[in-house]
Design a protein around this motif. Sequence first.
Motif, PDB file in Angstrom:
ATOM      1  N   TYR A   1       0.828  -1.205   0.000  1.00 50.50           N
ATOM      2  CA  TYR A   1       0.000   0.000   0.000  1.00 50.50           C
ATOM      3  C   TYR A   1       0.866   1.260   0.000  1.00 50.50           C
ATOM      4  CZ  TYR A   1      -4.736  -1.817   0.502  1.00 50.50           C
ATOM      5  OH  TYR A   1      -5.961  -2.396   0.269  1.00 50.50           O
ATOM      6  N   TYR A   2       1.957   1.241   0.745  1.00 47.39           N
ATOM      7  CA  TYR A   2       2.844   2.405   0.773  1.00 47.39           C
ATOM      8  C   TYR A   2       3.485   2.622  -0.592  1.00 47.39           C
ATOM      9  CZ  TYR A   2       6.295   5.768   2.308  1.00 47.39           C
ATOM     10  OH  TYR A   2       7.051   6.908   2.440  1.00 47.39           O
ATOM     11  N   ARG A   3       3.859   1.566  -1.245  1.00 47.59           N
ATOM     12  CA  ARG A   3       4.478   1.664  -2.571  1.00 47.59           C
ATOM     13  C   ARG A   3       3.507   2.227  -3.591  1.00 47.59           C
ATOM     14  NH1 ARG A   3       8.755   2.472  -5.481  1.00 47.59           N
ATOM     15  NH2 ARG A   3       8.931   1.147  -7.274  1.00 47.59           N
ATOM     16  N   ARG A   4       2.229   1.947  -3.414  1.00 49.81           N
ATOM     17  CA  ARG A   4       1.212   2.446  -4.346  1.00 49.81           C
ATOM     18  C   ARG A   4       0.732   3.843  -3.999  1.00 49.81           C
ATOM     19  NH1 ARG A   4      -2.362  -2.878  -5.744  1.00 49.81           N
ATOM     20  NH2 ARG A   4      -0.647  -4.019  -6.689  1.00 49.81           N
ATOM     21  N   GLY A   5       1.278   4.456  -2.975  1.00 54.59           N
ATOM     22  CA  GLY A   5       0.944   5.832  -2.641  1.00 54.59           C
ATOM     23  C   GLY A   5      -0.224   6.003  -1.690  1.00 54.59           C
ATOM     24  N   ARG A   6      -0.722   4.939  -1.122  1.00 50.76           N
ATOM     25  CA  ARG A   6      -1.831   5.027  -0.166  1.00 50.76           C
ATOM     26  C   ARG A   6      -1.241   4.989   1.241  1.00 50.76           C
ATOM     27  NH1 ARG A   6      -6.457   1.081  -2.141  1.00 50.76           N
ATOM     28  NH2 ARG A   6      -7.619   2.364  -0.676  1.00 50.76           N
ATOM     29  N   GLU A   7      -0.702   6.139   1.650  1.00 52.03           N
ATOM     30  CA  GLU A   7       0.099   6.190   2.871  1.00 52.03           C
ATOM     31  C   GLU A   7      -0.712   5.989   4.144  1.00 52.03           C
ATOM     32  OE1 GLU A   7       2.069   9.906   2.514  1.00 52.03           O
ATOM     33  OE2 GLU A   7       3.627   9.078   1.219  1.00 52.03           O
ATOM     34  N   VAL A   8      -1.899   6.558   4.220  1.00 55.61           N
ATOM     35  CA  VAL A   8      -2.692   6.439   5.452  1.00 55.61           C
ATOM     36  C   VAL A   8      -3.038   4.974   5.720  1.00 55.61           C
ATOM     37  CG1 VAL A   8      -4.839   7.101   6.578  1.00 55.61           C
ATOM     38  CG2 VAL A   8      -3.605   8.768   5.206  1.00 55.61           C
ATOM     39  N   GLU A   9      -3.517   4.294   4.697  1.00 61.24           N
ATOM     40  CA  GLU A   9      -3.871   2.885   4.867  1.00 61.24           C
ATOM     41  C   GLU A   9      -2.637   2.053   5.192  1.00 61.24           C
ATOM     42  OE1 GLU A   9      -4.689   4.674   2.175  1.00 61.24           O
ATOM     43  OE2 GLU A   9      -6.878   4.685   2.051  1.00 61.24           O
ATOM     44  N   SER A  10      -1.514   2.400   4.565  1.00 63.20           N
ATOM     45  CA  SER A  10      -0.299   1.624   4.809  1.00 63.20           C
ATOM     46  C   SER A  10       0.185   1.795   6.243  1.00 63.20           C
ATOM     47  CB  SER A  10       0.798   2.026   3.827  1.00 63.20           C
ATOM     48  OG  SER A  10       1.278   3.325   4.112  1.00 63.20           O
ATOM     49  N   PHE A  11       0.067   3.003   6.795  1.00 61.63           N
ATOM     50  CA  PHE A  11       0.513   3.205   8.167  1.00 61.63           C
ATOM     51  C   PHE A  11      -0.348   2.409   9.146  1.00 61.63           C
ATOM     52  CE2 PHE A  11       2.491   7.477   6.944  1.00 61.63           C
ATOM     53  CZ  PHE A  11       3.722   6.883   6.755  1.00 61.63           C
ATOM     54  N   PHE A  12      -1.649   2.349   8.900  1.00 64.35           N
ATOM     55  CA  PHE A  12      -2.503   1.563   9.791  1.00 64.35           C
ATOM     56  C   PHE A  12      -2.236   0.061   9.630  1.00 64.35           C
ATOM     57  CE2 PHE A  12      -5.220   5.436   9.907  1.00 64.35           C
ATOM     58  CZ  PHE A  12      -5.130   5.644  11.272  1.00 64.35           C
ATOM     59  N   LEU A  13      -1.970  -0.387   8.413  1.00 57.69           N
ATOM     60  CA  LEU A  13      -1.623  -1.798   8.215  1.00 57.69           C
ATOM     61  C   LEU A  13      -0.289  -2.140   8.877  1.00 57.69           C
ATOM     62  CD1 LEU A  13      -2.725  -2.408   4.532  1.00 57.69           C
ATOM     63  CD2 LEU A  13      -3.579  -3.598   6.556  1.00 57.69           C
ATOM     64  N   LEU A  14       0.700  -1.264   8.731  1.00 57.79           N
ATOM     65  CA  LEU A  14       1.988  -1.507   9.374  1.00 57.79           C
ATOM     66  C   LEU A  14       1.858  -1.500  10.897  1.00 57.79           C
ATOM     67  CD1 LEU A  14       4.291   0.579   7.034  1.00 57.79           C
ATOM     68  CD2 LEU A  14       4.286  -1.903   7.297  1.00 57.79           C
ATOM     69  N   GLY A  15       1.042  -0.588  11.427  1.00 58.05           N
ATOM     70  CA  GLY A  15       0.803  -0.577  12.875  1.00 58.05           C
ATOM     71  C   GLY A  15       0.139  -1.854  13.350  1.00 58.05           C
ATOM     72  N   GLY A  16      -0.827  -2.349  12.586  1.00 54.84           N
ATOM     73  CA  GLY A  16      -1.468  -3.617  12.945  1.00 54.84           C
ATOM     74  C   GLY A  16      -0.522  -4.794  12.842  1.00 54.84           C
ATOM     75  N   GLY A  17       0.335  -4.779  11.841  1.00 56.60           N
ATOM     76  CA  GLY A  17       1.315  -5.853  11.689  1.00 56.60           C
ATOM     77  C   GLY A  17       2.294  -5.900  12.849  1.00 56.60           C
ATOM     78  N   PHE A  18       2.749  -4.728  13.277  1.00 60.42           N
ATOM     79  CA  PHE A  18       3.654  -4.704  14.420  1.00 60.42           C
ATOM     80  C   PHE A  18       2.932  -5.048  15.725  1.00 60.42           C
ATOM     81  CE2 PHE A  18       6.567  -2.253  11.666  1.00 60.42           C
ATOM     82  CZ  PHE A  18       7.700  -3.018  11.877  1.00 60.42           C
ATOM     83  N   ALA A  19       1.639  -4.739  15.826  1.00 59.53           N
ATOM     84  CA  ALA A  19       0.876  -5.148  17.020  1.00 59.53           C
ATOM     85  C   ALA A  19       0.767  -6.675  17.070  1.00 59.53           C
ATOM     86  CB  ALA A  19      -0.508  -4.510  17.004  1.00 59.53           C
ATOM     87  N   LEU A  20       0.518  -7.297  15.924  1.00 65.19           N
ATOM     88  CA  LEU A  20       0.492  -8.765  15.886  1.00 65.19           C
ATOM     89  C   LEU A  20       1.864  -9.345  16.218  1.00 65.19           C
ATOM     90  CD1 LEU A  20      -1.696  -9.362  12.711  1.00 65.19           C
ATOM     91  CD2 LEU A  20      -2.317  -9.885  15.071  1.00 65.19           C
TER      92      LEU A  20
ATOM     93  N   VAL B   1       6.560  -0.332  20.260  1.00 63.57           N
ATOM     94  CA  VAL B   1       6.971   1.037  19.933  1.00 63.57           C
ATOM     95  C   VAL B   1       6.722   1.320  18.454  1.00 63.57           C
ATOM     96  CG1 VAL B   1       8.967   2.559  19.759  1.00 63.57           C
ATOM     97  CG2 VAL B   1       8.618   1.204  21.812  1.00 63.57           C
ATOM     98  N   MET B   2       7.068   0.393  17.581  1.00 61.53           N
ATOM     99  CA  MET B   2       6.834   0.597  16.153  1.00 61.53           C
ATOM    100  C   MET B   2       5.339   0.662  15.839  1.00 61.53           C
ATOM    101  SD  MET B   2       9.685   1.032  14.715  1.00 61.53           S
ATOM    102  CE  MET B   2       9.206   0.920  13.014  1.00 61.53           C
TER     103      MET B   2
END
Length: 90
Positions: free
Chosen positions: A22-41, A74-75
């Motif tokens: 998602y970040y590579r495709r320019g959808r930064e907001v969605e990518s940040f929430f996905l990355l936050g969820g991935g690090f929470a998991l 933290v991430m």
Amino acid sequence: MLDTRSVLAILAGLTLLAGMIYYRRGREVESFFLLGGGFALSAFWGLLGMALSRTEPTQVPGDIYLAMSGSAVVMSMYFFLEGNSMLRGR
């Protein structure tokens, strides 16, 4: 057979991969929430690993799992806050 830690590791990896796509495709907001969820998991995976190392003998000490889990928290906080600030900035 897959156990809980394996399922969490697979889910975390797929979520982090989706966040990078998602970040590579320019959808930064969605990518940040996905990355936050991935690090929470990933943090939950580390906590389960720590609990496992305290009940059964493992190759990795529990302190290493605790350190990995702490850095994942933290991430996760960073990416959720960054996504939230970008969402409010729109």
